[in-house]
Design a protein around this motif. Sequence first.
Motif, mmCIF file in Angstrom:
data_model
loop_
_atom_site.group_PDB
_atom_site.id
_atom_site.type_symbol
_atom_site.label_atom_id
_atom_site.label_comp_id
_atom_site.label_asym_id
_atom_site.label_seq_id
_atom_site.Cartn_x
_atom_site.Cartn_y
_atom_site.Cartn_z
ATOM 1 N N ASN A 205 0.824 -1.210 0.000
ATOM 2 C CA ASN A 205 0.000 0.000 0.000
ATOM 3 C C ASN A 205 0.855 1.255 0.000
ATOM 4 O O ASN A 205 1.839 1.344 0.747
ATOM 5 N N LEU A 206 0.467 2.216 -0.806
ATOM 6 C CA LEU A 206 1.093 3.535 -0.813
ATOM 7 C C LEU A 206 0.006 4.593 -0.703
ATOM 8 O O LEU A 206 -1.086 4.436 -1.248
ATOM 9 N N SER A 207 0.319 5.672 -0.006
ATOM 10 C CA SER A 207 -0.584 6.824 0.043
ATOM 11 C C SER A 207 -0.101 7.878 -0.945
ATOM 12 O O SER A 207 1.023 7.799 -1.466
ATOM 13 N N VAL A 208 -0.932 8.871 -1.189
ATOM 14 C CA VAL A 208 -0.512 9.989 -2.030
ATOM 15 C C VAL A 208 0.679 10.705 -1.391
ATOM 16 O O VAL A 208 1.562 11.205 -2.081
ATOM 17 N N ASP A 209 0.728 10.728 -0.039
ATOM 18 C CA ASP A 209 1.882 11.324 0.658
ATOM 19 C C ASP A 209 3.176 10.625 0.271
ATOM 20 O O ASP A 209 4.213 11.269 0.085
ATOM 21 N N ASP A 210 3.139 9.301 0.151
ATOM 22 C CA ASP A 210 4.325 8.554 -0.269
ATOM 23 C C ASP A 210 4.752 8.959 -1.674
ATOM 24 O O ASP A 210 5.932 9.189 -1.948
ATOM 25 N N ILE A 211 3.768 9.045 -2.560
ATOM 26 C CA ILE A 211 4.064 9.333 -3.962
ATOM 27 C C ILE A 211 4.597 10.749 -4.140
ATOM 28 O O ILE A 211 5.407 11.026 -5.025
ATOM 29 N N LYS A 212 4.154 11.666 -3.287
ATOM 30 C CA LYS A 212 4.614 13.057 -3.372
ATOM 31 C C LYS A 212 5.982 13.251 -2.740
ATOM 32 O O LYS A 212 6.580 14.313 -2.873
ATOM 33 N N ASP A 213 6.487 12.237 -2.048
ATOM 34 C CA ASP A 213 7.794 12.322 -1.390
ATOM 35 C C ASP A 213 8.859 11.787 -2.342
ATOM 36 O O ASP A 213 8.939 10.585 -2.602
ATOM 37 N N ALA A 214 9.693 12.672 -2.862
ATOM 38 C CA ALA A 214 10.693 12.279 -3.853
ATOM 39 C C ALA A 214 11.654 11.230 -3.308
ATOM 40 O O ALA A 214 12.092 10.328 -4.045
ATOM 41 N N ALA A 215 11.984 11.317 -2.017
ATOM 42 C CA ALA A 215 12.905 10.352 -1.416
ATOM 43 C C ALA A 215 12.295 8.961 -1.393
ATOM 44 O O ALA A 215 12.977 7.964 -1.658
ATOM 45 N N VAL A 216 10.989 8.870 -1.069
ATOM 46 C CA VAL A 216 10.321 7.574 -1.044
ATOM 47 C C VAL A 216 10.253 6.987 -2.457
ATOM 48 O O VAL A 216 10.530 5.796 -2.666
ATOM 49 N N VAL A 217 9.887 7.808 -3.436
ATOM 50 C CA VAL A 217 9.805 7.333 -4.818
ATOM 51 C C VAL A 217 11.176 6.847 -5.298
ATOM 52 O O VAL A 217 11.295 5.783 -5.917
ATOM 53 N N GLY A 218 12.208 7.615 -4.993
ATOM 54 C CA GLY A 218 13.557 7.197 -5.368
ATOM 55 C C GLY A 218 13.941 5.879 -4.713
ATOM 56 O O GLY A 218 14.573 5.018 -5.342
ATOM 57 N N PHE A 219 13.568 5.716 -3.457
ATOM 58 C CA PHE A 219 13.854 4.475 -2.734
ATOM 59 C C PHE A 219 13.146 3.297 -3.396
ATOM 60 O O PHE A 219 13.735 2.222 -3.591
ATOM 61 N N ILE A 220 11.866 3.488 -3.753
ATOM 62 C CA ILE A 220 11.092 2.422 -4.404
ATOM 63 C C ILE A 220 11.714 2.031 -5.738
ATOM 64 O O ILE A 220 11.914 0.841 -6.032
ATOM 65 N N LEU A 221 12.038 3.015 -6.551
ATOM 66 C CA LEU A 221 12.612 2.728 -7.867
ATOM 67 C C LEU A 221 13.963 2.025 -7.730
ATOM 68 O O LEU A 221 14.307 1.148 -8.535
ATOM 69 N N GLY A 222 14.707 2.399 -6.705
ATOM 70 C CA GLY A 222 15.980 1.727 -6.465
ATOM 71 C C GLY A 222 15.791 0.266 -6.106
ATOM 72 O O GLY A 222 16.599 -0.591 -6.498
ATOM 73 N N LYS A 223 14.720 -0.063 -5.369
ATOM 74 C CA LYS A 223 14.446 -1.447 -4.991
ATOM 75 C C LYS A 223 13.949 -2.275 -6.173
ATOM 76 O O LYS A 223 13.938 -3.508 -6.096
ATOM 77 N N MET A 224 13.539 -1.607 -7.246
ATOM 78 C CA MET A 224 12.967 -2.316 -8.398
ATOM 79 C C MET A 224 13.985 -2.559 -9.512
ATOM 80 O O MET A 224 13.605 -2.817 -10.659
ATOM 81 N N GLU A 225 15.252 -2.504 -9.190
ATOM 82 C CA GLU A 225 16.272 -2.750 -10.204
ATOM 83 C C GLU A 225 16.307 -4.211 -10.636
ATOM 84 O O GLU A 225 16.783 -4.534 -11.716
ATOM 85 N N ASN A 226 15.832 -5.102 -9.766
ATOM 86 C CA ASN A 226 15.774 -6.527 -10.106
ATOM 87 C C ASN A 226 14.513 -6.789 -10.921
ATOM 88 O O ASN A 226 13.408 -6.794 -10.390
ATOM 89 N N PRO A 227 14.619 -7.031 -12.244
ATOM 90 C CA PRO A 227 13.411 -7.166 -13.083
ATOM 91 C C PRO A 227 12.573 -8.380 -12.721
ATOM 92 O O PRO A 227 11.347 -8.349 -12.848
#
Length: 361
Positions: A205-227
């Motif tokens: 689950n993600l909230s809009v607050d998570d999505i608006k937080d650039a640090a959280v989004v960057g963290f998520i994208l970093g965790k998704m490097e494994n296809p």
Amino acid sequence: DEALVQMRNRITSFLRGAPLGLYRLYADEFALVLKGPSHKNDAQNLLEALHEHIQSHPFLIQGNAVIINVTLGAIHTDTTQYPLTDADMVLRHAKHLQKNILILSDVDILKEEIAHNIEYIQKIKEAIAADRVVPYFQPIIDNTSGTIAKYECLMRLLTPEGIVIPPSSFLNVAKKARLYTRLTRIIIEKTFAVFENKEDEFSINLSVDDIKDAAVVGFILGKMENPELSRRIIFEITESEEFENFEEIGYFIKKIKQKGGRIAIDDFGSGYSNFAYLMNLQADFIKIDASLIKNIDKDPNSRVVVETIVAFAKILKVKTVAEFVHSREVFEVVREIGVDFSQGFYFHEPQSQPLQAKEAK
């Protein structure tokens, strides 16, 4: 400064001759003390008239007509030892509730809420420090095969005694205390670690607050490097009025899909639903809100709404999930309607570890 002076003049002119004291506290807040006996209904009528008087006529500030909005919070002094402190508390609560006027005779409920917040802020901080923020896993059932198709990963706090605290007790407090995104990152980290060596699909689950937080989004994208892992992740976004800020949400969804992830709209049908969002957001799943599912076997109106959602989703090639499936009767109805997946206590409660795939009841 001009606005403050004019506000003082407007209040005193309206209440001219009344037994009162008017004080400026700080910034843009005033204290109005009405002396002598005052019935609650009389106070309500007086404050409503004052509110209307202030907002019905513009203030003239440096040649510009300006409408100034005000919020009024009041307390009866014979019910409290600390009238100014309690009135300030009522004022802040009125702003939180988005009420123009709020009069309370007893602020004990507000004080209990503040005490609860203080208690849970401490519990959250202690849980973070002691590594007691953990994911729990609830299976989602394929309605065709009757087997576990995926898992929703849910946040829990553990007390030192091992008691499990559900998110309804602490998430709102975490947001107020600006601890929420830290909790999100912990759950993402731990959930990815659990499913790294598995083949199951899973959702977070993600909230809009998570999505608006650039640090959280960057963290998520970093965790998704494994296809191989990214193709199994689904992010559930709770629908809200903040969806109007589509640019940030659209950017996030685009990035997630580029990494191979998918998107679910959570609690769809809970009151703000708009089918246009489904087309704009290109969601992969709709999770139909519990309010529509829990009585669907008895409420024909709920059934009609769910049938409409399912039919529209099929046109868009979006899969549907029924939340709060708590009985065999509800399960049979949602399966008959054509909902793709089911989730609820009829099958499994959230567990500390993902269950092995097995048939539903």
